[in-house]
Design an enzyme around this catalytic site. Structure first.
Site, PDB file in Angstrom:
ATOM      1  CG  ASP A   1      -7.623   2.627  -4.943  1.00 54.28           C
ATOM      2  OD1 ASP A   1      -8.747   2.588  -5.212  1.00 54.28           O
ATOM      3  OD2 ASP A   1      -6.941   1.613  -5.354  1.00 54.28           O
TER       4      ASP A   1
ATOM      5  CD  GLU B   1      -3.129  -0.852  -0.129  1.00 58.43           C
ATOM      6  OE1 GLU B   1      -3.142   0.637  -0.510  1.00 58.43           O
ATOM      7  OE2 GLU B   1      -3.964  -1.684  -0.602  1.00 58.43           O
TER       8      GLU B   1
ATOM      9  CE1 TYR C   1      -7.152   3.046  -0.355  1.00 58.84           C
ATOM     10  CE2 TYR C   1      -4.755   3.248  -0.182  1.00 58.84           C
ATOM     11  CZ  TYR C   1      -5.779   2.668  -0.682  1.00 58.84           C
ATOM     12  OH  TYR C   1      -5.595   1.503  -1.404  1.00 58.84           O
TER      13      TYR C   1
END
Length: 349
Positions: free
Chosen positions: A138, A37, A120
């Protein structure tokens, strides 16, 4: 059938196989989820793949990475861009190893307390690695949701509404798969241009498709491009070595390796830039290379003139600088702009 269930059924048949993604029946590894990520922020899956495998081979878990040095991490990261991510990556690894015994917190709240993990990323790790009922949003998910519900507000104003609507696509279980299904849908079907709507499991209810306006979503305000900055870069050769220095830890390209250079300014003056050349004993003349090196950062484009000079074999490096063999430059934490500068200065293509 509920959209969330349609989505999961599609995902079970068409999920992408990615090096950081657990296979069906496997338990996700929080370290791999976290590492991927961070790497995927503002970078494509194709670009990240080789870097991810290289990192996993070098540091198979977060404790191994925490035992490394920041310089090691920056060297391994070189070429991937957005280098503040690498510094935060290392800081996070150290924090997890020292403060959490090498185990990532399993909640969004706990994850957000770690360096470099924002809303996020915390939601993505919580959902994918720990099955928490949360939906990370995203760019791919943003696009799918904005089209599915025809969200009219422009980004970034639309983000809260898209987040709310995305949450409605969470299954009653398998939160991580729900998120990854939307990511895959955006990456492979609901693409920015020419989306393959006929193959989409949600096409019957997609408002943008019904209106024939798929490619107009998400709505976006015109991009603001920063003013062009210019500067000069100086390549000093000592036989098969080149003079380099390390940029300050804070700021753009912090902690990365570079050849000496001038300030990067909008109000550029080449004479003033030349005066910022490194004071190397015995360097009598600079040769300016034909053409310039161009590079685009997130907030501004850059144009650099490149100067090359040569010195005797025993010349000492100025304070704060060092000599590095050209053959070992690949092991330095060189950002892409410096790779371009050196290639231009040495006459490579």
């Amino acid at each position: 059938m509920p959209r969330a269930e349609l989505l999961l059924r599609w995902y079970d048949r068409h999920r992408r196989v990615l090096p950081w993604r657990a296979l069906p029946g496997e338990t996700p590894d929080p370290y791999r989820v976290w590492l991927s990520e961070i790497m995927l922020q503002q970078t494509t899956v194709k670009a990240v793949g080789p870097y991810f495998l290289k990192f996993i081979d070098r540091w198979p878990n977060v404790t191994h990475m925490a035992a490394a040095s920041l310089d090691d991490v920056l060297r391994m990261w070189a070429g991937l861009g957005y280098y503040s991510r690498a510094r935060n990556l290392y800081a996070c690894a150290v924090a997890v190893a020292r403060e959490h015994g090498g185990a990532f917190p399993d909640s969004e709240e706990g994850l957000r307390e770690l360096p470099g993990i924002g809303p996020y990323t915390a939601a993505a790790i919580a959902a994918i690695a720990f099955g928490r009922q949360t939906m990370p949003v995203d760019g791919n998910i943003e696009r799918v949701v904005s089209r599915l519900y025809a969200v009219e507000d422009e980004l970034p104003k639309a983000k809260p509404e898209i987040q709310r609507l995305a949450t409605t696509l969470l299954g009653t279980s398998r939160a991580g798969d729900s998120a990854q299904a939307l990511m895959d849908l955006g990456a492979t079907i609901c693409t920015p241009k020419k989306p393959a709507c006929a193959l989409c499991p949600l096409n019957d209810n997609c408002l943008a498709r019904i209106r024939g306006e798929q490619e107009t979503f998400p709505r976006k305000a015109p991009k603001k491009t920063g003013a062009l900055r210019r500067g000069a870069a100086f390549i000093v050769m000592r036989g098969d070595e080149v003079l380099v220095r390390t940029r300050p830890e804070k700021g753009l390209l912090g902690g990365m390796t570079e050849v000496p250079g001038s300030d990067w300014l909008v109000a550029h003056d080449e004479t003033i830039a030349r005066a910022q050349a490194p004071a190397v004993k015995g360097l009598a003349r600079w040769h300016r290379k034909t053409g310039t090196v161009t590079h685009v950062f997130t907030h501004f484009p850059l144009e650099l003139s490149v100067y090359v000079g040569k010195v005797a074999s025993r010349t000492k490096a100025p304070h704060g600088m060092r000599w590095v063999k050209i053959a070992t430059l690949k092991d330095e934490a060189l950002p892409n702009v410096m790779r371009k500068v050196i290639a231009h200065g040495l006459g490579e293509k």
